[in-house]
Scaffold this motif. Sequence first.
Motif, PDB file in Angstrom:
ATOM      1  N   ALA A 194      63.527  45.366  62.573  1.00  0.00           N
ATOM      2  CA  ALA A 194      62.069  45.281  62.548  1.00  0.00           C
ATOM      3  C   ALA A 194      61.630  44.227  61.526  1.00  0.00           C
ATOM      4  O   ALA A 194      62.290  44.008  60.519  1.00  0.00           O
ATOM      5  CB  ALA A 194      61.460  46.632  62.185  1.00  0.00           C
ATOM      6  N   GLN A 195      60.515  43.601  61.837  1.00  0.00           N
ATOM      7  CA  GLN A 195      59.992  42.593  60.924  1.00  0.00           C
ATOM      8  C   GLN A 195      59.142  43.276  59.868  1.00  0.00           C
ATOM      9  O   GLN A 195      58.289  44.101  60.191  1.00  0.00           O
ATOM     10  CB  GLN A 195      59.173  41.572  61.705  1.00  0.00           C
ATOM     11  N   THR A 196      59.386  42.932  58.619  1.00  0.00           N
ATOM     12  CA  THR A 196      58.645  43.547  57.524  1.00  0.00           C
ATOM     13  C   THR A 196      58.241  42.492  56.514  1.00  0.00           C
ATOM     14  O   THR A 196      58.857  41.425  56.415  1.00  0.00           O
ATOM     15  CB  THR A 196      59.490  44.612  56.797  1.00  0.00           C
ATOM     16  N   VAL A 197      57.198  42.816  55.765  1.00  0.00           N
ATOM     17  CA  VAL A 197      56.729  41.969  54.676  1.00  0.00           C
ATOM     18  C   VAL A 197      56.626  42.848  53.435  1.00  0.00           C
ATOM     19  O   VAL A 197      55.992  43.907  53.492  1.00  0.00           O
ATOM     20  CB  VAL A 197      55.362  41.340  55.003  1.00  0.00           C
ATOM     21  N   THR A 198      57.228  42.419  52.345  1.00  0.00           N
ATOM     22  CA  THR A 198      57.260  43.217  51.129  1.00  0.00           C
ATOM     23  C   THR A 198      56.622  42.469  49.975  1.00  0.00           C
ATOM     24  O   THR A 198      56.996  41.331  49.673  1.00  0.00           O
ATOM     25  CB  THR A 198      58.719  43.576  50.754  1.00  0.00           C
ATOM     26  N   GLN A 199      55.672  43.124  49.363  1.00  0.00           N
ATOM     27  CA  GLN A 199      55.065  42.599  48.132  1.00  0.00           C
ATOM     28  C   GLN A 199      55.382  43.622  47.045  1.00  0.00           C
ATOM     29  O   GLN A 199      54.860  44.730  47.064  1.00  0.00           O
ATOM     30  CB  GLN A 199      53.559  42.415  48.312  1.00  0.00           C
ATOM     31  N   SER A 200      56.211  43.236  46.128  1.00  0.00           N
ATOM     32  CA  SER A 200      56.761  44.196  45.170  1.00  0.00           C
ATOM     33  C   SER A 200      55.896  44.397  43.927  1.00  0.00           C
ATOM     34  O   SER A 200      56.206  45.246  43.090  1.00  0.00           O
ATOM     35  CB  SER A 200      58.158  43.741  44.733  1.00  0.00           C
ATOM     36  N   GLN A 201      54.815  43.630  43.830  1.00  0.00           N
ATOM     37  CA  GLN A 201      53.948  43.734  42.653  1.00  0.00           C
ATOM     38  C   GLN A 201      52.616  44.350  43.066  1.00  0.00           C
ATOM     39  O   GLN A 201      51.749  43.653  43.581  1.00  0.00           O
ATOM     40  CB  GLN A 201      53.710  42.342  42.063  1.00  0.00           C
ATOM     41  N   PRO A 202      52.410  45.637  42.854  1.00  0.00           N
ATOM     42  CA  PRO A 202      51.145  46.255  43.258  1.00  0.00           C
ATOM     43  C   PRO A 202      49.953  45.692  42.483  1.00  0.00           C
ATOM     44  O   PRO A 202      48.870  45.526  43.043  1.00  0.00           O
ATOM     45  CB  PRO A 202      51.339  47.729  42.943  1.00  0.00           C
ATOM     46  N   GLU A 203      50.163  45.406  41.208  1.00  0.00           N
ATOM     47  CA  GLU A 203      49.060  44.909  40.385  1.00  0.00           C
ATOM     48  C   GLU A 203      49.586  43.857  39.410  1.00  0.00           C
ATOM     49  O   GLU A 203      50.696  43.966  38.898  1.00  0.00           O
ATOM     50  CB  GLU A 203      48.419  46.046  39.575  1.00  0.00           C
ATOM     51  N   MET A 204      48.731  42.870  39.174  1.00  0.00           N
ATOM     52  CA  MET A 204      49.046  41.859  38.181  1.00  0.00           C
ATOM     53  C   MET A 204      47.759  41.438  37.495  1.00  0.00           C
ATOM     54  O   MET A 204      46.671  41.579  38.057  1.00  0.00           O
ATOM     55  CB  MET A 204      49.703  40.637  38.828  1.00  0.00           C
ATOM     56  N   SER A 205      47.918  40.917  36.297  1.00  0.00           N
ATOM     57  CA  SER A 205      46.764  40.359  35.601  1.00  0.00           C
ATOM     58  C   SER A 205      47.176  39.036  34.956  1.00  0.00           C
ATOM     59  O   SER A 205      48.358  38.804  34.676  1.00  0.00           O
ATOM     60  CB  SER A 205      46.221  41.330  34.553  1.00  0.00           C
ATOM     61  N   VAL A 206      46.182  38.196  34.772  1.00  0.00           N
ATOM     62  CA  VAL A 206      46.432  36.875  34.197  1.00  0.00           C
ATOM     63  C   VAL A 206      45.203  36.455  33.408  1.00  0.00           C
ATOM     64  O   VAL A 206      44.062  36.804  33.776  1.00  0.00           O
ATOM     65  CB  VAL A 206      46.760  35.856  35.313  1.00  0.00           C
ATOM     66  N   GLN A 207      45.419  35.732  32.364  1.00  0.00           N
ATOM     67  CA  GLN A 207      44.306  35.204  31.584  1.00  0.00           C
ATOM     68  C   GLN A 207      43.693  34.014  32.315  1.00  0.00           C
ATOM     69  O   GLN A 207      44.389  33.245  32.979  1.00  0.00           O
ATOM     70  CB  GLN A 207      44.764  34.759  30.201  1.00  0.00           C
ATOM     71  N   GLU A 208      42.406  33.917  32.179  1.00  0.00           N
ATOM     72  CA  GLU A 208      41.695  32.780  32.760  1.00  0.00           C
ATOM     73  C   GLU A 208      42.359  31.483  32.298  1.00  0.00           C
ATOM     74  O   GLU A 208      42.774  31.359  31.136  1.00  0.00           O
ATOM     75  CB  GLU A 208      40.239  32.834  32.290  1.00  0.00           C
ATOM     76  N   ALA A 209      42.485  30.549  33.237  1.00  0.00           N
ATOM     77  CA  ALA A 209      43.075  29.219  33.019  1.00  0.00           C
ATOM     78  C   ALA A 209      44.607  29.219  33.016  1.00  0.00           C
ATOM     79  O   ALA A 209      45.212  28.139  32.997  1.00  0.00           O
ATOM     80  CB  ALA A 209      42.571  28.555  31.756  1.00  0.00           C
ATOM     81  N   GLU A 210      45.209  30.396  33.035  1.00  0.00           N
ATOM     82  CA  GLU A 210      46.670  30.462  33.081  1.00  0.00           C
ATOM     83  C   GLU A 210      47.153  30.412  34.532  1.00  0.00           C
ATOM     84  O   GLU A 210      46.369  30.415  35.487  1.00  0.00           O
ATOM     85  CB  GLU A 210      47.154  31.749  32.402  1.00  0.00           C
ATOM     86  N   THR A 211      48.472  30.387  34.666  1.00  0.00           N
ATOM     87  CA  THR A 211      49.116  30.332  35.984  1.00  0.00           C
ATOM     88  C   THR A 211      49.781  31.665  36.282  1.00  0.00           C
ATOM     89  O   THR A 211      50.346  32.301  35.384  1.00  0.00           O
ATOM     90  CB  THR A 211      50.159  29.204  36.025  1.00  0.00           C
ATOM     91  N   VAL A 212      49.698  32.091  37.529  1.00  0.00           N
ATOM     92  CA  VAL A 212      50.310  33.352  37.938  1.00  0.00           C
ATOM     93  C   VAL A 212      51.014  33.145  39.269  1.00  0.00           C
ATOM     94  O   VAL A 212      50.580  32.328  40.093  1.00  0.00           O
ATOM     95  CB  VAL A 212      49.257  34.472  38.037  1.00  0.00           C
ATOM     96  N   THR A 213      52.100  33.869  39.462  1.00  0.00           N
ATOM     97  CA  THR A 213      52.852  33.790  40.725  1.00  0.00           C
ATOM     98  C   THR A 213      52.972  35.171  41.336  1.00  0.00           C
ATOM     99  O   THR A 213      53.412  36.118  40.675  1.00  0.00           O
ATOM    100  CB  THR A 213      54.243  33.202  40.477  1.00  0.00           C
ATOM    101  N   LEU A 214      52.572  35.267  42.593  1.00  0.00           N
ATOM    102  CA  LEU A 214      52.672  36.512  43.346  1.00  0.00           C
ATOM    103  C   LEU A 214      53.851  36.392  44.304  1.00  0.00           C
ATOM    104  O   LEU A 214      53.991  35.378  44.988  1.00  0.00           O
ATOM    105  CB  LEU A 214      51.386  36.768  44.137  1.00  0.00           C
ATOM    106  N   SER A 215      54.652  37.424  44.359  1.00  0.00           N
ATOM    107  CA  SER A 215      55.865  37.337  45.170  1.00  0.00           C
ATOM    108  C   SER A 215      55.699  38.016  46.526  1.00  0.00           C
ATOM    109  O   SER A 215      54.882  38.932  46.690  1.00  0.00           O
ATOM    110  CB  SER A 215      57.044  37.957  44.426  1.00  0.00           C
TER     111      SER A 215
END
Lengths: 116, 114
Positions: free
Chosen positions: B1-22
């Motif tokens: 079966a085809q599935t999509v997994t996002q392992s990070q339920p919540e994240m936070s980042v400071q304004e102007a910073e960089t963030v990566t969602l997996s």
Amino acid sequence: EAGVAQSPRYKIIEKRQSVAFWCNPISGHATLYWYQQILGQGPKLLIQFQNNGVVDDSQLPKDRFSAERLKGVDSTLKIQPAKLEDSAVYLCASSFRFAANQETQYFGPGTRLLVL
Amino acid sequence: AQTVTQSQPEMSVQEAETVTLSCTYDTSENNYYLFWYKQPPSRQMILVIRQEAYKQQNATENRFSVNFQKAAKSFSLKISDSQLGDTAMYFCAFINSGTYKYIFGTGTRLKVLA
């Protein structure tokens, strides 16, 4: 360009009652989708139309859910009778045509349903 | 079966910073498309960026870029110079060219802090 329209925005009903949702896709979009989004989850496809024909309804609980897209434009999704677990946001989306390279979907604002 | 997994339920980042969602996905198909959608608190979902699997070059849209690793079946979203308006749920989605059916991940709630 007008976006995908949905109504009502909110609905509260008691279990075993009936409810209907309406969707008007972007003009010229041949493909229309209904999704169910339960709180904390990603959207789950309920049914997909290409013009006025059903392409995929494998996840539609057909004993209580029905949908139609008369004339290949507007669509209605009905639940009869509703259960508590039907509480969710129902999203309608449309896309230009039934081909993956055009398959950017445009979503409506959703209808939030609460079943008591 | 085809599935999509996002392992990070919540994240936070400071304004102007960089963030990566997996995002990782599972499919046996070779021709498919990947998307990141954003759903702000008002709940209208909008497309952020898309990637065709046959393209080796990573997609970029202004401050949003992806790191597409086809062999690893990974599709992460990088947001540079984060803004308060980036606060939203982000969904990774997959569609193959055969079924044309979207499969969404469970989402990552991103909060940008002032």
